[in-house]
Scaffold this motif. Structure first.
Motif, PDB file in Angstrom:
ATOM      1  N   HIS C 169       0.960  -1.020  -0.008  1.00 51.69           N
ATOM      2  CA  HIS C 169       0.036  -0.105  -0.042  1.00 51.69           C
ATOM      3  C   HIS C 169       0.987   1.246   0.088  1.00 51.69           C
ATOM      4  N   CYS C 204      -4.871   5.640  -0.011  1.00 53.61           N
ATOM      5  CA  CYS C 204      -3.756   4.641  -0.312  1.00 53.61           C
ATOM      6  C   CYS C 204      -3.677   4.940  -1.942  1.00 53.61           C
ATOM      7  N   GLU C 206      -1.199   2.895  -3.762  1.00 55.22           N
ATOM      8  CA  GLU C 206      -0.597   1.899  -4.512  1.00 55.22           C
ATOM      9  C   GLU C 206      -1.494   0.910  -4.741  1.00 55.22           C
ATOM     10  N   PHE C 207      -1.902   0.394  -5.827  1.00 52.61           N
ATOM     11  CA  PHE C 207      -3.078  -0.489  -6.124  1.00 52.61           C
ATOM     12  C   PHE C 207      -2.646  -1.700  -5.281  1.00 52.61           C
ATOM     13  N   CYS C 208      -3.828  -2.036  -4.637  1.00 57.19           N
ATOM     14  CA  CYS C 208      -3.959  -2.982  -3.441  1.00 57.19           C
ATOM     15  C   CYS C 208      -4.863  -3.912  -3.733  1.00 57.19           C
ATOM     16  N   HIS C 212      -9.158  -0.823  -3.243  1.00 53.70           N
ATOM     17  CA  HIS C 212      -7.889   0.134  -3.426  1.00 53.70           C
ATOM     18  C   HIS C 212      -8.617   1.466  -3.381  1.00 53.70           C
ATOM     19  N   MET C 215      -9.678   3.146   0.335  1.00 53.59           N
ATOM     20  CA  MET C 215      -8.685   3.151   1.409  1.00 53.59           C
ATOM     21  C   MET C 215      -8.396   4.448   1.777  1.00 53.59           C
TER      22      MET C 215
HETATM   23 CU1  CUA Z   1      -4.015  -0.032  -0.087  1.00 54.12          CU
HETATM   24 CU2  CUA Z   1      -4.434   0.759  -2.502  1.00 54.12          CU
END
Ligand code: CUA
Ligand code: HEA
Ligand code: HEA
Ligand SMILES: [Cu+2]
Lengths: 200, 640, 335
Positions: C169, C204, C206-208, C212, C215
């Motif tokens: 993340h 967030c 970063e692709f998670c 995503h 977040m």
């Molecule tokens: Cu955690 Cu995107």
């Protein structure tokens, strides 16, 4: 199409040659370069993993280096028959080329057999930890080269016993020999990595 | 003369012995592709393979573009319910993967496969069967991916598939396997093509084409091919490790067993950064060709342009970490990559300056190809400059992974690659089809694309600064991103319309366009010396090159060399630097085996998703097809 | 959409804040973010000027109207040499500009990542798709865990330690500081200071995975006293509910599977894989910046988390309507 004016006659040029004059030689070099890059990156990945792990190897026992050492010695020794095959090909000496190709096939088969045994002597499984994974993939990558070169040599040897065994085919034998140097040369750093870095 | 001797002579007919239409017809028969399905599948003619490559790559552009359109509709307003997260994630992954791996790289190669042998004055690319094989591999790889998507096993972890999200634990199922295998598989095609280009360009240039007479487009392809050779292995190693982690339980990227997820990022971007220049450099070559032809003068600064290409190629290997500035790397190391990334502005700047100087010193002719190149300047320079912002570690910590980056890379990708490509299509279409594209539609196409593009992507810079991360399937109304997103969506619709217009122009001009003639633009390089479309043998006799723009220098009949076989495929092979002819090497005749080999390799890759044993069993058909491929058929090409 | 937006209506002041600087890199609220914004504007002006110059040169090249060129090879070598000299000097100028920009960037990087003695240490652990937040003190009894909302005292240096429990993340509150990734098996940290009291949103980056997009995180900057008050309250375990509705809610909550995942300090609920709910009622948003906190939204969330955050790692649990309301009321009361 634009009108022509004949300026030069190439009729006298040969239709094949050896070494750098042929396109195939350059093609082989190109594949050596990209496969060599693959090896270099695998080495980089190995060293990177050494760097991120406080302890290395991540196994109790380093691999048994003897099979690998013997393989290395045979590989190095194989340079000589390989050189013979290459020279005889340039001379277009068919009987000798046949002989040396058979020798190279036999050596190749022996090496592949040792390589299979090597896998059993690593003292780590590929799915045990990252150390095992990287060791196996490096060995596997090189094994793939041994195998394909063996296949290549075998087909070429068979070809040299048919009616096609003339002219340009000798140049193919030469290129095949050239590739073998790459297989030998690329192994040396891998040998140090797989067997001696864990003993550091 | 005995009978046997006469027959031998018959078989060794040389192009010095016949002339005119007989020579033309005989060569066309020797080099031609036969009729019927088998012949079509066996062809090794670089022009036919390139046309297939081109059409396929454009189909992938349209598929990638349609997935982008779907995403844009979803993002047009906050909390839109058009597409849910699962589908959206697949869509942007498909979009990015398709555009990068199945459109941008292959399309550049396609143009190269078509033009390089023509520009070099040779009759086929080196290793034409490998070339045919690479097309099949590319086609099958693309089909895999899209069939998987239709079956709802499309990958959903983004085009750079960061571990551990793409690892076995967080991406169960087959989706990421499809991605990883497809990547490894299609990279084989790119690598094979790169080797073909390198050998063709180094060894098969027409006599007299010394290094400093190589057309700039060919230089660009040469440099690109070297970049491919040294960059693509990284992604193959990486995706192989990923698939092994997923399928047989290795731990390359698993931190709890000594692996490391940043290893993936290093390997991926070691490829991924050069990848963007693999896309851009051939486009720069197209720009050079078009600028020279439409400024109606030789390039100003040929040598600096070549050196810039080489410099960009080299530097591109020292930048990869700028995609990882926020991963917590040591500060000093990161700063080093800032410096390197900015350094690349110098060769890129030199190219831009040389092109503008060439236009300045010439007399620009405003036809559609040049319009697209002007659009390129506007858009690409802006995108390059936003790249300079991203290269700064501090600035990147703010804009990384936001729409600012999305804006940057569409500016450089579409401005730097797609606009030159469209210009190139308008420019070389007459050569490929023998007909001109409609100029009127071309202008509409250009203006809609230009306006639509900027409307779609400029607002994304602002969105990124306002905090909108990339790869979000929706956003809340109170974020205040609605208006700019709506604008971006409207822009992409205009862009889409421009592409439909382009498609229409291609299809209708192909049927009814004005007949072009050999050299409709009065350009100077060798591809314009032959008829449009070129005959199977490309040239009846191989040109003897005396200058960088042979057709400008030789207004009278073209000097050529003779003495090549007529009834068998033969090409002139020369020395690397001077292109002094040394061999009349034979060139392989058509074969069905490359197709079979591609099927065998493809089947192996596909099978390996389901069981590792597929690799073992698959190697048997692979070996058989490869032997079939290399085993001589007894044709004269094989025996000489 | 329908029910969802209904619950959104009471998003009182926050909607207004959205117009300006709710989550913007250019609305700097601390020295780090100001440094970044300043650098950003310098780059923008310099590079913007370069872009304009290039476009003007291009336009000039196109608008000249030289004689037509029947012989393209006929060039004027003296003129070409002059052009070459111009190109060469522009190349040198490009070198100078990038050198200066690199220098600025490096200096600013130094300033940004300078280490100062921190007043507060916060450990943020990224999880799919929420933030676990732990305030760390030397005195372990004063450490505590919460979720999705950090509070910081104005003007004090804060150290944020970043880590992940699953995928990568990225922690990003643009008004305060640039982003930094949260990676399993690795500890990153950033330092930041808030200049003014206020509520700054982050997300967030970063692709998670599936959620995503949802977040978010809130950074609440407040005066030292307010911060202390908030911290003392957070350290305390949950107070037993007073009114019968909430008592009923607590009882229901404790007999439901909720406790397998969630903790409420002071009760038997001790799950560790989901946000700590001890003081959930004191938070401004629910489910990582997805819904404004209210009893209605709590109920909406509990009854159908997947309608609000499809794919979320909280199951839909069948509850009796009055249990549901009681639980919502209980959680709302956990201030
Ligand atoms: Cu955690 Cu995107
Ligand atoms: C064709 C493709 C292409 C090209 C040519 C470029 C060119 C450049 N890119 Fe770009 N980039 C991408 C495609 C491309 N990029 C993609 C796809 C990504 C995202 C990947 C992903 O995350 O999905 C990306 C992401 C990306 C990042 C990471 C951002 C992030 O994720 O946080 C960075 C950071 O440094 C960067 C920098 C640069 C730089 C410095 C250049 C330079 O080469 C630009 C040089 C050009 C110029 C500067 C203009 C011309 C020069 C002049 C007119 C001279 C005068 C100039 C000066 C004095 C400065 N790019
Ligand atoms: C060369 C590469 C390339 C190209 C050309 C494009 C083109 C476009 N991209 Fe691209 N994009 C990427 C490469 C590219 N993209 C990459 C690498 C990513 C990152 C992915 C990731 O994060 O993993 C990305 C991500 C990306 C995003 C971010 C998604 C996200 O982070 O959530 C968005 C959002 O707007 C977007 C939009 C568009 C649009 C509107 C176009 C338009 O230009 C498209 C225009 C084309 C068309 C619209 C096609 C027209 C169709 C026809 C003519 C067919 C008609 C025929 C019939 C109907 C039969 N792209
Ligand atoms: Cu890059």
């Amino acid at each position: 199409m634009k009108a022509h004016r004949l300026a030069e006659d190439l009729s006298a040029l040969p239709t094949y040659g050896f070494g750098t004059s042929m396109t195939m030689w350059w093609g082989t070099l190109g594949f050596c370069a990209l496969e060599g890059m693959g090896f270099a990156l695998a080495i980089g990945a190995y060293l990177y993993l050494v760097h991120v792990n406080a302890q290395w190897p991540l196994a109790d026992v380093p691999p048994n280096h003897w099979p690998g050492t013997i393989l290395t010695i045979i590989l190095l020794a194989s340079i000589w028959p390989n050189l013979q095959a290459e020279r005889r090909a340039r001379e277009e000496n068919l009987p000798a080329v046949r002989r040396w190709l058979i020798v190279m096939c036999a050596l190749g088969a022996l090496l592949v057999a040792i390589r299979f045994y090597e896998f059993t002597q690593l003292n780590v499984r590929w799915d045990q930890n990252a150390y095992g994974s990287i060791t196996w993939i490096i060995l596997g990558l090189h094994a793939a080269h041994l195998l394909t070169d063996l296949g290549d040599t075998a087909v070429l040897a068979a070809l040299m016993f048919t009616r096609h065994a003339k002219g340009k085919r000798f140049s193919d034998v030469e290129d095949n020999a050239f590739y073998w140097y790459f297989v030998v040369g690329s192994w040396l750093p891998l040998y140090l990595l797989v067997y001696w870095v864990p003993r550091w | 003369m005995s009978d046997a001797l006469a027959r031998r002579d018959e078989r060794d007919l040389r192009d010095t012995m016949v002339d005119g239409s007989e020579l033309h017809a005989r060569l066309a028969k020797t080099w031609g592709t036969g009729r019927g399905l088998i012949a079509a599948l066996s062809t090794v003619d670089h022009k036919i393979v390139a046309r297939r490559y081109l059409v396929t790559a454009f189909v992938f552009l349209f598929l990638g573009g349609l997935s982008a359109a779907a995403m844009r509709i979803q993002l047009a307003r906050p909390e839109n319910q058009f597409i849910g997260p699962d589908l959206y994630n697949q869509l942007f992954t498909m979009h990015g993967t398709t555009m990068m791996f199945l459109f941008a790289v292959p399309v550049m190669e396609a143009v190269g496969i078509y033009l390089v042998p023509l520009m070099l004055g040779t009759r086929n690319i080196a290793f034409p069967r490998l070339n045919a094989f690479s097309y099949w591999v590319f086609l099958f790889g693309g089909l895999f991916l899209w069939v998987a998507f239709i079956l709802n096993i499309g990958p959903d972890v983004g085009w750079f598939a960061y571990t551990p999200l793409s690892g076995p634990q967080y991406s169960p199922g087959k989706r990421t396997d499809v991605w990883a295998q497809m990547i490894t598989f299609t990279e084989i095609a790119a690598l094979a093509t790169a080797v073909e280009f390198i050998v063709t360009i180094l060894k098969q240039r027409a006599p007299g084409m010394t290094l400093d007479r190589i057309p700039l487009f060919v230089w660009a392809i040469l440099v690109t091919s070297f970049v491919i050779v040294f960059a693509m292995p990284a992604v193959m190693v990486a995706s192989t490790m990923l698939i092994l982690d997923r399928l047989i339980g290795t731990h390359f990227f698993n931190p709890s067993e000594g692996g490391d997820s940043l290893l993936w990022q290093h390997l991926f971007w070691f490829f991924g950064h050069p990848e963007v220049y693999i896309i851009f450099l051939p486009a720069a070559g197209m720009v050079s060709s078009i600028v020279v032809a439409f400024a109606r003068r030789p390039a100003l600064g040929y040598l600096p342009l070549v050196l810039s290409l080489i410099a960009v190629g080299f530097l591109s290997f020292g930048l990869w970490v700028h995609h990882m500035f926020t991963t917590g790397l040591p500060q000093l190391g990161a700063a080093f990559f800032t410096a390197n990334s900015m350094l690349i502005a110098i060769p890129n700047g030199i190219q831009i300056f040389c092109w503008i100087a060439t236009l300045w010193g010439g007399k620009p002719v405003f036809r559609t190809p040049l319009l697209f190149v002007l659009g390129f300047f506007f858009i690409f320079v802006l995108g390059g400059l936003s790249g300079i912002m991203l290269a700064s570690v501090p600035i990147d910590t703010q804009v990384h992974d936001t729409y600012f980056v999305v804006a940057h890379f569409h500016y450089v990708l579409i401005g730097g690659a797609v606009f030159p490509l469209l210009g190139a299509v308008y420019y070389w279409f007459p050569k490929i089809t023998g007909r001109m594209m409609s100029e009127r539609l071309g202008r509409w196409n250009f203006w809609l694309a230009f306006i639509g593009f900027n409307l779609a992507f400029f607002p994304m810079h602002l969105l990124g600064l306002q905090g909108m991360p990339r790869r979000v399937y929706t956003y809340q109304p109170e974020m205040g991103w609605g208006t700019l997103n709506l604008l971006a969506t409207i822009g992409s619709v205009i862009l889409l319309i421009s592409f439909v217009l382009f498609l229409w122009n291609v299809v209708s001009s192909n049927r009814r366009g004005e007949i072009a003639g050999d050299n409709p633009w009065d350009a100077g390089t060798l591809e314009w010396a032959t008829s449009s479309p070129p005959p199977p043998q490309n040239f009846d006799r191989i040109p003897l090159v005396t200058s960088r723009e042979p057709l400008w220098a030789e207004r009278g009949p073209l000097p050529v060399v003779g003495g090549l076989a007529v009834d068998m495929r033969q090409v002139v092979v020369g020395t690397v630097t001077e292109a002094r002819p040394i061999l009349r090497e034979s060139s392989p005749e058509p074969s069905i085996w490359p197709l079979f080999a591609a099927i065998a390799v493809g089947g192996t890759f596909l099978g390996s998703i389901f069981t590792p044993w597929a690799v073992v069993w698959g190697s048997i058909p692979v070996a058989i097809t490869l032997i079939g491929w290399f085993w001589p058929s007894g044709s004269p090409e094989d025996e000489k | 959409m329908s029910r969802f937006s209904l619950f959104l209506l009471p998003a009182i002041g926050f909607a207004l804040a959205g117009c300006r600087g709710w989550q913007s890199a250019l609305d700097a609220q601390g020295p780090q973010a100001s440094e970044l914004a300043w650098l950003f504007w310098i780059f923008t002006w310099v590079l913007g000027a370069i872009w304009l110059a290039v476009m003007i040169a291009l336009a000039a090249a196109l608008l000249r109207s030289p004689a037509s060129r029947p012989d393209p090879l006929l060039v004027n070598p003296a003129q070409d040499r002059r052009y070459a000299a111009v190109v060469a000097s522009l190349a040198v100028a490009t070198g100078v500009v990038v050198l200066v920009l690199t220098g600025l960037s490096v200096v600013s990087q130094r300033n940004l990542f300078r280490v100062e003695e921190e007043a507060v240490t916060i450990r943020v652990t990224g999880r799919q798709w929420w933030w676990e937040i732990r305030y760390e003190e030397a005195d372990a009894s004063r450490s505590f865990t919460t979720a999705n909302e950090i509070h910081l005292p104005v003007g004090k240096p804060v150290k944020i330690i970043l880590n992940s429990a699953d995928v990568i993340h990225s922690f990003w509150v643009p008004s305060l500081m640039g982003k930094q990734d949260l990676i399993k098996g690795q500890e990153n940290d950033i330092r930041l200071v808030a200049d003014r009291p206020g509520i700054y949103r982050g997300q967030c980056a970063e692709f998670c995975g599936l959620q995503h997009a949802h977040m978010g995180i809130l950074a609440v900057a407040e005066s030292q006293q307010d911060f202390e008050r908030w911290r003392d309250a957070q350290i305390r375990p949950a107070e037993p509910p007073g009114d019968p509705e909430r008592q009923k809610g607590q009882a229901a909550f404790l007999t439901q599977p909720c406790i397998m995942c969630h903790s409420v300090r002071g009760t038997p609920a001790g799950g560790k894989v989901a946000p700590d709910l001890t003081h959930v009622g004191s938070r401004k948003y629910l489910a990582a910046g997805t819904l404004p906190m209210s009893r209605g939204n709590l109920a909406a969330w509990i009854v159908d988390p997947h309608g609000i955050k499809p794919g979320v790692n909280m199951p839909t649990i069948k509850l009796q309507p009055d249990d549901l309301n009681a639980i919502a009321s209980y959680l709302e009361g956990l201030k």
